[in-house]
Design a protein around this motif. Sequence first.
Motif, short mmCIF file in Angstrom:
data_model
loop_
_atom_site.label_atom_id
_atom_site.label_comp_id
_atom_site.label_asym_id
_atom_site.label_seq_id
_atom_site.Cartn_x
_atom_site.Cartn_y
_atom_site.Cartn_z
N ASP A 215 0.83 -1.19 0.00
CA ASP A 215 0.00 0.00 0.00
C ASP A 215 0.87 1.25 0.00
OD1 ASP A 215 0.91 0.44 2.61
OD2 ASP A 215 -0.95 -0.22 3.56
N GLU A 216 0.25 2.42 0.18
CA GLU A 216 1.00 3.67 0.09
C GLU A 216 2.05 3.82 1.19
OE1 GLU A 216 -2.76 4.33 2.47
OE2 GLU A 216 -2.21 3.36 0.57
N ASN A 217 1.91 3.06 2.29
CA ASN A 217 2.90 3.11 3.37
C ASN A 217 4.01 2.08 3.19
OD1 ASN A 217 1.57 5.13 4.94
ND2 ASN A 217 0.13 3.59 5.65
N VAL A 369 6.30 2.38 12.40
CA VAL A 369 7.02 2.15 11.14
C VAL A 369 6.26 2.77 9.98
CG1 VAL A 369 7.97 0.41 9.58
CG2 VAL A 369 8.08 0.06 12.05
N SER A 370 4.93 2.65 9.99
CA SER A 370 4.12 3.25 8.92
C SER A 370 4.20 4.76 8.92
CB SER A 370 2.65 2.83 9.08
OG SER A 370 2.49 1.44 8.95
N ASN A 371 4.50 5.34 10.09
CA ASN A 371 4.50 6.79 10.23
C ASN A 371 5.87 7.42 10.02
OD1 ASN A 371 1.75 6.66 10.90
ND2 ASN A 371 2.21 6.34 13.07
N LEU A 372 6.87 6.63 9.66
CA LEU A 372 8.21 7.17 9.43
C LEU A 372 8.22 8.15 8.26
CD1 LEU A 372 10.45 3.99 9.81
CD2 LEU A 372 10.46 5.98 11.31
N ASP A 376 9.67 6.90 1.15
CA ASP A 376 9.25 5.67 0.51
C ASP A 376 10.36 4.62 0.41
OD1 ASP A 376 6.96 4.39 -0.34
OD2 ASP A 376 7.27 4.82 -2.46
N TYR A 377 11.36 4.67 1.29
CA TYR A 377 12.42 3.67 1.27
C TYR A 377 12.13 2.48 2.19
CZ TYR A 377 15.60 6.57 -1.46
OH TYR A 377 16.17 7.30 -2.48
N ILE A 378 11.11 2.60 3.06
CA ILE A 378 10.86 1.55 4.05
C ILE A 378 9.59 0.78 3.70
CG2 ILE A 378 10.55 1.04 6.49
CD1 ILE A 378 13.31 2.24 5.66
N PHE A 379 9.77 -0.54 3.56
CA PHE A 379 8.68 -1.45 3.22
C PHE A 379 8.61 -2.55 4.28
CE2 PHE A 379 9.84 0.56 -0.70
CZ PHE A 379 8.70 0.60 -1.48
N ARG A 380 7.51 -3.32 4.23
CA ARG A 380 7.36 -4.48 5.11
C ARG A 380 6.60 -5.58 4.37
NH1 ARG A 380 5.22 -2.04 10.88
NH2 ARG A 380 3.84 -0.77 9.61
#
Length: 458
Positions: A215-217, A369-372, A376-380
């Motif tokens: 998603d966008e996060n 983590v979603s709020n960092l 857009d470099y952080i995914f899960r």
Amino acid sequence: MARDIERRAFLKRAGAAGVLGTVGLSGCVGGGGEGGEGESGGSDSTETESGGSTEMSSGSSGPEGVVVIGYPESGIQLFRDYYSQSDGSEEILVPDGLRDGAMPGQVGNEMANVTGTAPAAGGPSQEAFNSLFQDEYGESPGVFTSQSYDSVAIQILANAAAGENDGTAVRDQMRRIANPEGTTVTPDNLIEGVEAAANGEDVNYQGASSATNFDENGDPASAAYAIWEFEDGGTSQVNVQNFEGANPEGSGSAADSGPGGTDREVSVGILLPETGDLASVGQPMIQAAQLPAMQVNEANPAGISVNAQTEDTQTSPSAGVSAGESLISAGVPSVCGTASSGVNVPTSQQVFIPNEVVGCSPSSTALSVSNLDDDDYIFRTAPSDFLQGRVMAQVMAERLEVSSVSTLFVNNDYGQQLSDRFTSVFTEEYDGEVVETVGFNKGASSYSSAIETALSGN
């Protein structure tokens, strides 16, 4: 609820006091800041202290259930103290951070009144991954192993599509190769997928843990959750249920195309706990993360090879940051890791984001983590606790039929945020009562005071 009646009768017959004193801490490594989740500060809302072990029942004034959010190292002592103070009549609900099959033996109790939730392998390629892991290692995959495999597989595909070991180029390909459209790629045909991506073709990776649509996060747009219990020296999966977000096909920015490139080496980092509080789950996660690189290196599609470099977080935020810096110095453009939000947040903020390197955690689930501010470099590949808090509230209210609870949570972002999310959903959507919310510190010699507050409602 015949099962509940039988297990409570067993606990009352067996008692806790006769078996707790002789069980040691064998198999549990000290220190650190990770569990199924991890440490990221948080104030001490309740100081734990040594105290008496007077047995008490929840009675009419106490809660019917307790949510316990923490990690095995502290959880062992916490549950020892719990069974010395309670007759075990409360329904206990725990998340993935306490899914350690060795705990009952270390606690000295069957923990038959404990139910757990955890992100599960519920993707379209689950069976393919299970077979691959079993064939390579001779054992069944464990918790977060499918998410670990998917994290590295996606990064290899994104790197092959990008055509260079550059973090920004890999970032721009992550959603393009994970979200629809394109030729379907799974663990079964990963080699063909890497070759197609290297040739600039559109691919759509369908994972073992989920459909792996971001998603966008940068979070999974859908996920499966397992309901589990302790049983026979391990954990037994009772049920798996799929949950979808508002846009299950994912959303967010992505490159329109991929330049690709053949006859080159793809570089990827693996930053997971080999030692410390998460070693028992971290080591199988590392094995799973190494599988996609092994597959590619054996087949060498389009002349592509993979250099997968592994570093140990030691289940510590400071060690995780240091190990992340080592991977950056080695030139990796993307990293599978870290395993917990307590390590993932500082490592992302201090290492990944400023160096424009992709981080894709297979098990970090905290809302923070979603709020960092991550560009857009952080995914899960693991779902956010925003979803797990809802799942836990539903399980407590509907499966366990509990209407009043207390929460006991480790004092960090993970514990506080998951407790808050559970509390919000349980009270607002299930009309439940939250009697107490009690924070505790890791590594205390006793949790009697925190448990007494949670069970008494005082």
